[in-house]
Write an enzyme that holds these catalytic residues in place. Structure first.
Site, PDB file in Angstrom:
ATOM      1  N   GLY A   9      32.243 -28.030  -0.176  1.00 38.68           N
ATOM      2  CA  GLY A   9      31.762 -29.104   0.856  1.00 38.68           C
ATOM      3  C   GLY A   9      33.111 -29.650   1.561  1.00 38.68           C
ATOM      4  N   ALA A  10      34.288 -29.238   1.194  1.00 37.54           N
ATOM      5  CA  ALA A  10      35.371 -30.088   1.766  1.00 37.54           C
ATOM      6  C   ALA A  10      36.212 -28.778   2.634  1.00 37.54           C
ATOM      7  CB  ALA A  10      36.372 -30.396   0.575  1.00 37.54           C
ATOM      8  N   GLY A  11      35.276 -27.977   2.826  1.00 39.99           N
ATOM      9  CA  GLY A  11      36.017 -26.540   3.589  1.00 39.99           C
ATOM     10  C   GLY A  11      35.478 -26.772   5.008  1.00 39.99           C
ATOM     11  N   PHE A  12      35.685 -25.735   5.822  1.00 37.62           N
ATOM     12  CA  PHE A  12      35.256 -26.067   7.091  1.00 37.62           C
ATOM     13  C   PHE A  12      33.856 -26.071   7.386  1.00 37.62           C
ATOM     14  CE2 PHE A  12      34.365 -22.459  10.617  1.00 37.62           C
ATOM     15  CZ  PHE A  12      34.361 -23.328  11.527  1.00 37.62           C
ATOM     16  N   ILE A  13      33.007 -25.049   7.125  1.00 37.76           N
ATOM     17  CA  ILE A  13      31.395 -24.974   7.222  1.00 37.76           C
ATOM     18  C   ILE A  13      30.826 -25.964   6.260  1.00 37.76           C
ATOM     19  CG2 ILE A  13      29.413 -23.601   7.125  1.00 37.76           C
ATOM     20  CD1 ILE A  13      31.018 -20.999   7.652  1.00 37.76           C
ATOM     21  N   GLY A  14      31.470 -26.120   4.986  1.00 39.10           N
ATOM     22  CA  GLY A  14      31.074 -26.938   4.209  1.00 39.10           C
ATOM     23  C   GLY A  14      30.895 -28.391   4.673  1.00 39.10           C
ATOM     24  N   THR A 130      28.305 -13.578   4.322  1.00 38.05           N
ATOM     25  CA  THR A 130      28.885 -13.094   5.556  1.00 38.05           C
ATOM     26  C   THR A 130      28.263 -11.672   6.132  1.00 38.05           C
ATOM     27  OG1 THR A 130      30.946 -12.335   6.406  1.00 38.05           O
ATOM     28  CG2 THR A 130      30.771 -11.979   4.170  1.00 38.05           C
ATOM     29  N   ASP A 131      28.397 -11.403   7.308  1.00 42.27           N
ATOM     30  CA  ASP A 131      27.908  -9.965   7.782  1.00 42.27           C
ATOM     31  C   ASP A 131      29.036  -9.139   7.404  1.00 42.27           C
ATOM     32  OD1 ASP A 131      30.196 -11.067   9.377  1.00 42.27           O
ATOM     33  OD2 ASP A 131      29.379 -10.254  11.408  1.00 42.27           O
ATOM     34  N   GLU A 132      30.232  -9.577   6.866  1.00 40.13           N
ATOM     35  CA  GLU A 132      31.315  -8.353   6.667  1.00 40.13           C
ATOM     36  C   GLU A 132      30.797  -7.358   5.399  1.00 40.13           C
ATOM     37  OE1 GLU A 132      35.308  -9.990   6.658  1.00 40.13           O
ATOM     38  OE2 GLU A 132      34.529 -11.553   8.038  1.00 40.13           O
ATOM     39  N   TYR A 155      37.932  -9.145   0.297  1.00 40.12           N
ATOM     40  CA  TYR A 155      37.091 -10.185   0.722  1.00 40.12           C
ATOM     41  C   TYR A 155      35.433  -9.759   0.862  1.00 40.12           C
ATOM     42  CZ  TYR A 155      34.317 -13.865   3.514  1.00 40.12           C
ATOM     43  OH  TYR A 155      33.303 -14.966   3.887  1.00 40.12           O
ATOM     44  N   LYS A 159      32.254 -10.904  -1.685  1.00 37.30           N
ATOM     45  CA  LYS A 159      31.087 -11.482  -1.218  1.00 37.30           C
ATOM     46  C   LYS A 159      29.813 -10.865  -1.553  1.00 37.30           C
ATOM     47  CE  LYS A 159      30.461 -14.982   0.485  1.00 37.30           C
ATOM     48  NZ  LYS A 159      30.499 -16.329   0.064  1.00 37.30           N
TER      49      LYS A 159
HETATM   50  P1  NAD Z   1      36.966 -22.271   3.922  1.00 38.52           P
HETATM   51  O1  NAD Z   1      37.652 -21.363   3.256  1.00 38.52           O
HETATM   52  O2  NAD Z   1      37.177 -23.226   4.925  1.00 38.52           O
HETATM   53  O3  NAD Z   1      36.531 -23.395   2.719  1.00 38.52           O
HETATM   54  C1  NAD Z   1      36.032 -22.788   1.409  1.00 38.52           C
HETATM   55  C2  NAD Z   1      36.030 -24.142   0.438  1.00 38.52           C
HETATM   56  O4  NAD Z   1      35.753 -23.701  -1.023  1.00 38.52           O
HETATM   57  C3  NAD Z   1      37.406 -25.007   0.388  1.00 38.52           C
HETATM   58  O5  NAD Z   1      36.945 -26.578   0.608  1.00 38.52           O
HETATM   59  C4  NAD Z   1      37.701 -24.726  -1.054  1.00 38.52           C
HETATM   60  O6  NAD Z   1      38.585 -25.936  -1.706  1.00 38.52           O
HETATM   61  C5  NAD Z   1      36.562 -24.662  -1.653  1.00 38.52           C
HETATM   62  N1  NAD Z   1      36.837 -23.748  -3.069  1.00 38.52           N
HETATM   63  C6  NAD Z   1      37.580 -22.457  -3.139  1.00 38.52           C
HETATM   64  N2  NAD Z   1      37.616 -22.189  -4.212  1.00 38.52           N
HETATM   65  C7  NAD Z   1      36.894 -22.876  -5.067  1.00 38.52           C
HETATM   66  C8  NAD Z   1      36.594 -22.974  -6.414  1.00 38.52           C
HETATM   67  N3  NAD Z   1      36.908 -21.996  -7.490  1.00 38.52           N
HETATM   68  N4  NAD Z   1      35.890 -23.984  -6.937  1.00 38.52           N
HETATM   69  C9  NAD Z   1      35.467 -24.924  -5.928  1.00 38.52           C
HETATM   70  N5  NAD Z   1      35.601 -24.796  -4.474  1.00 38.52           N
HETATM   71  C10 NAD Z   1      36.604 -23.995  -4.233  1.00 38.52           C
HETATM   72  O7  NAD Z   1      35.583 -21.512   4.038  1.00 38.52           O
HETATM   73  P2  NAD Z   1      34.547 -21.633   5.208  1.00 38.52           P
HETATM   74  O8  NAD Z   1      35.097 -20.608   6.353  1.00 38.52           O
HETATM   75  O9  NAD Z   1      33.962 -22.881   5.321  1.00 38.52           O
HETATM   76  O10 NAD Z   1      33.502 -20.409   4.562  1.00 38.52           O
HETATM   77  C11 NAD Z   1      32.463 -21.283   3.511  1.00 38.52           C
HETATM   78  C12 NAD Z   1      31.332 -20.181   3.116  1.00 38.52           C
HETATM   79  O11 NAD Z   1      30.875 -19.499   4.229  1.00 38.52           O
HETATM   80  C13 NAD Z   1      32.189 -19.078   2.338  1.00 38.52           C
HETATM   81  O12 NAD Z   1      31.135 -18.676   1.345  1.00 38.52           O
HETATM   82  C14 NAD Z   1      32.245 -18.108   3.442  1.00 38.52           C
HETATM   83  O13 NAD Z   1      32.333 -16.849   2.537  1.00 38.52           O
HETATM   84  C15 NAD Z   1      31.144 -18.115   4.149  1.00 38.52           C
HETATM   85  N6  NAD Z   1      31.152 -17.586   5.602  1.00 38.52           N
HETATM   86  C16 NAD Z   1      32.056 -17.987   6.237  1.00 38.52           C
HETATM   87  C17 NAD Z   1      32.142 -17.554   7.500  1.00 38.52           C
HETATM   88  C18 NAD Z   1      33.412 -18.108   8.614  1.00 38.52           C
HETATM   89  O14 NAD Z   1      33.349 -17.513   9.700  1.00 38.52           O
HETATM   90  N7  NAD Z   1      34.271 -19.144   8.359  1.00 38.52           N
HETATM   91  C19 NAD Z   1      31.208 -16.437   8.055  1.00 38.52           C
HETATM   92  C20 NAD Z   1      30.236 -16.381   7.347  1.00 38.52           C
HETATM   93  C21 NAD Z   1      30.165 -16.838   6.046  1.00 38.52           C
HETATM   94  P1  TYD Z   2      39.593 -13.676  11.273  1.00 39.50           P
HETATM   95  O1  TYD Z   2      39.598 -15.075  11.751  1.00 39.50           O
HETATM   96  O2  TYD Z   2      40.851 -13.588  10.157  1.00 39.50           O
HETATM   97  O3  TYD Z   2      38.239 -13.471  10.767  1.00 39.50           O
HETATM   98  P2  TYD Z   2      37.680 -12.136   9.933  1.00 39.50           P
HETATM   99  O4  TYD Z   2      38.765 -11.087   9.637  1.00 39.50           O
HETATM  100  O5  TYD Z   2      36.909 -12.445   8.839  1.00 39.50           O
HETATM  101  O6  TYD Z   2      36.593 -11.396  11.055  1.00 39.50           O
HETATM  102  O7  TYD Z   2      40.018 -12.561  12.286  1.00 39.50           O
HETATM  103  C1  TYD Z   2      39.297 -12.482  13.332  1.00 39.50           C
HETATM  104  C2  TYD Z   2      39.479 -11.033  14.196  1.00 39.50           C
HETATM  105  O8  TYD Z   2      40.737 -11.516  14.805  1.00 39.50           O
HETATM  106  C3  TYD Z   2      39.746  -9.898  13.224  1.00 39.50           C
HETATM  107  O9  TYD Z   2      39.265  -8.687  13.930  1.00 39.50           O
HETATM  108  C4  TYD Z   2      41.237 -10.200  12.972  1.00 39.50           C
HETATM  109  C5  TYD Z   2      41.814 -10.770  14.291  1.00 39.50           C
HETATM  110  N1  TYD Z   2      43.210 -11.342  14.062  1.00 39.50           N
HETATM  111  C6  TYD Z   2      44.256 -11.314  14.773  1.00 39.50           C
HETATM  112  O10 TYD Z   2      44.200 -10.306  15.773  1.00 39.50           O
HETATM  113  N2  TYD Z   2      45.374 -11.754  14.841  1.00 39.50           N
HETATM  114  C7  TYD Z   2      45.513 -12.945  13.830  1.00 39.50           C
HETATM  115  O11 TYD Z   2      46.306 -13.609  13.528  1.00 39.50           O
HETATM  116  C8  TYD Z   2      44.046 -13.257  13.005  1.00 39.50           C
HETATM  117  C9  TYD Z   2      44.152 -14.215  11.816  1.00 39.50           C
HETATM  118  C10 TYD Z   2      43.070 -12.354  13.206  1.00 39.50           C
END
Ligand code: NAD
Ligand code: TYD
Length: 349
Positions: A9-14, A130-132, A155, A159
């Site tokens: 919850g202290a991360g980006f989406i959280g 994630t879709d990955e 990664y 997941k």
């Molecule tokens: P983020 O890296 O910004 O945040 C992750 C959070 O998890 C951080 O606050 C970190 O401190 C916490 N964390 C990491 N390890 C931990 C541990 N061992 N115990 C407790 N907390 C821990 O990630 P995000 O981008 O906000 O993504 C959140 C979730 O959504 C992830 O599960 C990610 O796989 C999923 N997701 C992200 C995206 C995206 O585009 N960012 C897309 C689809 C799914």
């Molecule tokens: P990213 O934001 O790391 O997300 P993901 O790899 O999970 O999709 O990267 C998004 C796209 O941008 C991916 O195709 C990799 C590319 N990318 C760059 O071209 N340069 C960069 O410095 C980064 C971080 C990503």
């Protein structure tokens, strides 16, 4: 008072989800469960930390004793599970961190939930994924419900393993769960290692913008608040035992995203030459070519729609980063700087 844990919850989406939940469900207790790694920051939560229906707990989700203790204090009715190592480039450099949090951490939570919840059916384990996990597409086609898992980065593999464990707990022990797989999120509070905030920090510092390969790789982008609304809706109304795909049907080659950011940046700041900073660098190993999501029809039946166009969401994001340089300074710690050096040092020489 029902209690929801939001891990990560202290991360980006959280942090967006915590804020959404605290304000839209004042009758719920919201417990942010977060280890505060390099990616987690209390600055992402701001005034929410003072709200009477919010509790913050700093624990590692893979630490079973710590999770048990928190369960004694604040037993959850729902767990919205987002805590993860989330960056593909870091997973290429240090896969074991991804095994620890994404796999062992998830199974630790599942195991404690299984024991503590027993046969309760009014509970929920919601796995944010994630879709990955579906691998990489060529020029054509979409990921859709039922597409086979084919993870290709450490990664994505971590997941995918976690998603399989969640489904296995549902099938074997009857644990009520929902999984959703979403595309690339963007918006405020995203750590500046991901493409969009990384480009913005480089624009602000007038440094070369690293685009991997030829910039032709395609990602499916969604504004973070739209993802958060979909999670909240599916937690409430989604079918238990179901896996959903969330997407805004917004696929773009990376070079188009980067060029758009340069244009918006110039328009908002008065610069003229930002595109000249674009620098093509050595590609990411095993770089997935294309992600594209066919969103789950049920999500639309429930009334969900994306709220902003990509151009509007991106403009709001650029404006936010331009006005939050204090936040940027605060999150770019020494640990980030050493990762940055390892990742880009040679590429940008
Ligand atoms: P983020 O890296 O910004 O945040 C992750 C959070 O998890 C951080 O606050 C970190 O401190 C916490 N964390 C990491 N390890 C931990 C541990 N061992 N115990 C407790 N907390 C821990 O990630 P995000 O981008 O906000 O993504 C959140 C979730 O959504 C992830 O599960 C990610 O796989 C999923 N997701 C992200 C995206 C995206 O585009 N960012 C897309 C689809 C799914
Ligand atoms: P990213 O934001 O790391 O997300 P993901 O790899 O999970 O999709 O990267 C998004 C796209 O941008 C991916 O195709 C990799 C590319 N990318 C760059 O071209 N340069 C960069 O410095 C980064 C971080 C990503």
């Amino acid at each position: 008072m029902p209690t929801v844990w939001i891990t990560g919850g202290a991360g980006f989406i959280g942090s967006h989800l915590v804020r959404f939940f605290v304000y839209s469900h004042p009758d719920w207790r919201v417990v942010t469960v977060d280890a505060l790694t390099y990616a987690g920051n209390l600055a992402n939560l701001g005034e929410v930390l003072q709200k009477p229906n919010h509790v913050f707990s700093r624990i590692d989700i893979a630490d079973a004793a710590a999770v048990e203790t928190l369960w004694e204090q604040h037993p959850p009715d729902w767990i919205l599970h987002l805590a993860a190592e989330s960056h593909v480039d870091r997973s290429i450099l240090s896969p074991l961190d991804f095994l620890h949090t994404n796999v062992s951490g998830t199974v630790t939570l599942l195991e404690i939930a299984r024991k503590r919840w027993g046969s309760r059916k009014d509970v929920l384990f919601y796995q944010v994924s994630t879709d990955e996990v579906y691998g990489s597409l060529s020029q054509e086609g979409f990921f859709q419900e039922g597409s086979p898992y084919d993870p290709r980065s450490p990664y994505a593999a971590s997941k995918a393993a976690a998603d399989h464990f969640v489904r296995a707990y549902g099938h074997t022990y009857g644990l009520p769960y929902v999984i959703s797989n979403c595309g690339n999120n963007y918006g405020p509070f995203q750590f500046p290692e991901k493409l969009i905030p990384l480009v913005l920090t480089h624009l602000m510092e007038r440094r070369p913008i690293p685009v991997y390969g030829e910039g032709k790789n395609v990602r499916d982008w969604i504004y973070v608040e739209d993802h958060v609304r979909a999670i909240a809706l599916l937690a409430e109304k989604g079918r238990r035992g179901h896996t959903y795909l969330i997407g805004a049907q917004n696929t773009r080659p990376n070079i188009e995203v980067v060029t758009l950011l340069c244009k918006l940046y110039d328009e908002l700041t008065g610069h003229r030459d930002s595109e000249s900073l674009i620098t093509f660098v050595k590609d990411r190993p095993g770089h997935d070519f294309r992600y594209a999501i066919q969103p789950s029809p049920h999500l639309y039946e429930l009334g969900w729609r994306p709220s902003v166009s990509f151009e509007t969401g991106l403009r709001q994001t650029v404006e936010w980063y331009l006005t939050h340089t204090d936040w940027l300074d605060a999150v770019r710690t020494g640990a980030y700087r050493s990762f940055y050096e390892q990742q880009y040092g040679e590429r940008l020489l």
